[in-house]
Write a protein that holds these residues in place. Sequence first.
Motif, PDB file in Angstrom:
ATOM      1  N   VAL A  82      39.454  36.685  84.461  1.00 59.94           N
ATOM      2  CA  VAL A  82      40.773  37.313  84.466  1.00 59.94           C
ATOM      3  C   VAL A  82      40.714  38.665  85.172  1.00 59.94           C
ATOM      4  N   GLU A  83      39.682  39.453  84.887  1.00 55.47           N
ATOM      5  CA  GLU A  83      39.534  40.749  85.548  1.00 55.47           C
ATOM      6  C   GLU A  83      39.363  40.581  87.043  1.00 55.47           C
ATOM      7  N   ALA A  84      38.555  39.636  87.449  1.00 52.27           N
ATOM      8  CA  ALA A  84      38.336  39.399  88.872  1.00 52.27           C
ATOM      9  C   ALA A  84      39.634  39.033  89.574  1.00 52.27           C
ATOM     10  N   LYS A  85      40.452  38.234  88.916  1.00 48.59           N
ATOM     11  CA  LYS A  85      41.709  37.782  89.513  1.00 48.59           C
ATOM     12  C   LYS A  85      42.694  38.923  89.680  1.00 48.59           C
ATOM     13  N   ARG A  86      42.611  39.932  88.823  1.00 54.33           N
ATOM     14  CA  ARG A  86      43.575  41.028  88.833  1.00 54.33           C
ATOM     15  C   ARG A  86      43.073  42.279  89.539  1.00 54.33           C
ATOM     16  N   LEU A  87      41.924  42.199  90.166  1.00 53.54           N
ATOM     17  CA  LEU A  87      41.373  43.347  90.878  1.00 53.54           C
ATOM     18  C   LEU A  87      41.030  42.984  92.316  1.00 53.54           C
ATOM     19  N   ASP A  88      41.346  43.863  93.238  1.00 58.02           N
ATOM     20  CA  ASP A  88      40.837  43.767  94.598  1.00 58.02           C
ATOM     21  C   ASP A  88      39.312  43.849  94.543  1.00 58.02           C
ATOM     22  N   VAL A  93      42.138  47.109 100.645  1.00 58.24           N
ATOM     23  CA  VAL A  93      42.497  46.635 101.988  1.00 58.24           C
ATOM     24  C   VAL A  93      42.575  45.108 102.056  1.00 58.24           C
ATOM     25  N   TRP A  94      41.711  44.397 101.328  1.00 65.87           N
ATOM     26  CA  TRP A  94      41.769  42.925 101.323  1.00 65.87           C
ATOM     27  C   TRP A  94      43.089  42.448 100.728  1.00 65.87           C
ATOM     28  N   THR A  95      43.488  43.051  99.617  1.00 65.06           N
ATOM     29  CA  THR A  95      44.743  42.665  98.981  1.00 65.06           C
ATOM     30  C   THR A  95      45.931  42.947  99.891  1.00 65.06           C
ATOM     31  N   ARG A 142      56.221  33.793  97.601  1.00 73.55           N
ATOM     32  CA  ARG A 142      54.819  33.476  97.331  1.00 73.55           C
ATOM     33  C   ARG A 142      53.944  34.714  97.139  1.00 73.55           C
ATOM     34  N   MET A 143      54.571  35.895  97.163  1.00 77.90           N
ATOM     35  CA  MET A 143      53.795  37.121  96.937  1.00 77.90           C
ATOM     36  C   MET A 143      53.283  37.154  95.501  1.00 77.90           C
ATOM     37  N   LEU A 144      52.057  37.619  95.317  1.00 81.77           N
ATOM     38  CA  LEU A 144      51.485  37.738  93.980  1.00 81.77           C
ATOM     39  C   LEU A 144      52.081  38.947  93.268  1.00 81.77           C
ATOM     40  N   PRO A 145      52.461  38.813  92.005  1.00 73.35           N
ATOM     41  CA  PRO A 145      53.067  39.942  91.283  1.00 73.35           C
ATOM     42  C   PRO A 145      52.124  41.122  91.090  1.00 73.35           C
ATOM     43  N   MET A 146      50.799  40.894  91.173  1.00 72.16           N
ATOM     44  CA  MET A 146      49.832  41.976  90.989  1.00 72.16           C
ATOM     45  C   MET A 146      49.442  42.644  92.311  1.00 72.16           C
ATOM     46  N   MET A 168      46.594  49.484  95.423  1.00 69.16           N
ATOM     47  CA  MET A 168      46.653  50.935  95.268  1.00 69.16           C
ATOM     48  C   MET A 168      45.258  51.564  95.358  1.00 69.16           C
ATOM     49  N   PRO A 169      45.113  52.644  96.104  1.00 72.71           N
ATOM     50  CA  PRO A 169      43.805  53.303  96.162  1.00 72.71           C
ATOM     51  C   PRO A 169      43.294  53.767  94.800  1.00 72.71           C
ATOM     52  N   ASN A 170      44.212  54.042  93.866  1.00 75.11           N
ATOM     53  CA  ASN A 170      43.803  54.493  92.535  1.00 75.11           C
ATOM     54  C   ASN A 170      43.499  53.341  91.584  1.00 75.11           C
ATOM     55  N   SER A 171      43.501  52.115  92.099  1.00 73.41           N
ATOM     56  CA  SER A 171      43.271  50.951  91.251  1.00 73.41           C
ATOM     57  C   SER A 171      41.918  51.001  90.553  1.00 73.41           C
ATOM     58  N   SER A 172      40.883  51.417  91.264  1.00 74.20           N
ATOM     59  CA  SER A 172      39.547  51.472  90.660  1.00 74.20           C
ATOM     60  C   SER A 172      39.485  52.484  89.531  1.00 74.20           C
ATOM     61  N   ALA A 173      40.003  53.683  89.780  1.00 69.49           N
ATOM     62  CA  ALA A 173      39.991  54.716  88.743  1.00 69.49           C
ATOM     63  C   ALA A 173      40.792  54.268  87.527  1.00 69.49           C
ATOM     64  N   ALA A 174      41.924  53.609  87.776  1.00 70.65           N
ATOM     65  CA  ALA A 174      42.756  53.145  86.669  1.00 70.65           C
ATOM     66  C   ALA A 174      42.052  52.060  85.866  1.00 70.65           C
ATOM     67  N   ALA A 175      41.414  51.116  86.562  1.00 71.47           N
ATOM     68  CA  ALA A 175      40.714  50.034  85.865  1.00 71.47           C
ATOM     69  C   ALA A 175      39.588  50.579  84.996  1.00 71.47           C
ATOM     70  N   ILE A 176      38.843  51.545  85.528  1.00 68.02           N
ATOM     71  CA  ILE A 176      37.750  52.151  84.760  1.00 68.02           C
ATOM     72  C   ILE A 176      38.310  52.908  83.558  1.00 68.02           C
TER      73      ILE A 176
END
Length: 421
Positions: free
Chosen positions: A68-74, A120-122, A137-141, A147-155
């Motif tokens: 689930v985490e892999a699917k929701r993270l770049d 960038v992949w996303t 067909r766009m993914l809701p996530m 977002m560049p802050n995605s990593s900081a937010a996930a952590i």
Amino acid sequence: MTHKVVVTGLGAFSPLGEDVPTTWKNALEGVSGVKTIEEPWVEEYGIPVSFAAQVAIDPTESERLSKVEAKRLDPSGQFALIAAREAWADAGFSGEDADSAEEVDSERTAVAFGTGMGGVWTLLDAWDTLREKGPRRMLPMTVPMLMPNSSAAAISMNLKARAVAQTVVSACASSTEAMEIGVELIRSGKADVVVVGGSEAAIHPMTIAAFAKMQALSTRNDDPTAASRPYDTERDGFVMGEGAAALIIESEEHAKARNARIYAEIAGTGASADAYHITAPDPSALGATRALREALEDGNIDPEQVVHVNAHATSTPVGDIPESLALREVFGEHTKDVAVSATKSMTGHLLGGAGAIEAVFTVLAVHHRKAPCTINLNEQDPQIELNVVTKARDLPDGEIVAVSNSFGFGGHNAVIAVRSV
């Protein structure tokens, strides 16, 4: 009161290994993480550079990441979360034994993480989806993932770090600048614990093609492992890398109160801007010199205490020389006694994550008294008068200091100084 900042945990997900022990072992042995890209898009789009330093394993194969985490993270977020979890556990904040699962005040725990490009992949996959299949067909996530802050937010969410979660985007200086922010959060008393580091996942056909068009990349398609060759007279550009690294830094009081293992002290930080050119470094190295001096002054460090430098050393014809000028300007005659490692020769260039993985190497170099390798140096450029480590080398006993340099497009310069404990 100014608090001393120490390192208590390390994590890495890199081209040299899926964790810190493997990555460090390979860095000491001179193993290259560079290889040919086995993807159909290389031929499909006619990408002129067909190799890179990709992460050692697919992040979805890591036990530290759920499906689930892999699917929701770049991929950049996947790398970051894996590295942060390793660092968190290494610092003693998790474990099966209740005695080792130290409690930490979530409102006194922060995140400061860097990236050069974010998801960038996303972003580019979403654009392809929109063009080919339409908006339905766009993914809701998509937005949270790019977002560049995605990593900081996930952590922050995963580790319950509620003090603050900040993101630095300063090209290849990003994660070193993030470490400076983390240090200041602790010194100022705003946080006891900070997860610092950086992540990048930009080995994509568009980014490779773009860097190649700038003539920034090595074109040694026939010999990938020898392509990244800092300081060598035959260097022809950098090698794209990917991955993440994280460090747990704490106030010394907090670390000692919980009887934590301390690797080293982050003694000083420095930063500056060239204000010269959007991609080229200032050939006079004035900005790099200033950042390096600032880091030493910030840590009250005599230049002759420095025994090791993990250099930015990208392997570009114009980039390597100014850094060597800065080192010689700051260290003078002592330069000959400073062991210089250019670890991008093995990891490739992790862009926004480069400073993080190199900070891990610098901390471990001080902790284990061992400087990692520089590979592929056959004939050293006579303009670069440095004492380069081509085989892992022992560092002196006693109190020592090592420095890690990071410089980025836009003229960003950032330096950390690490002192033994």
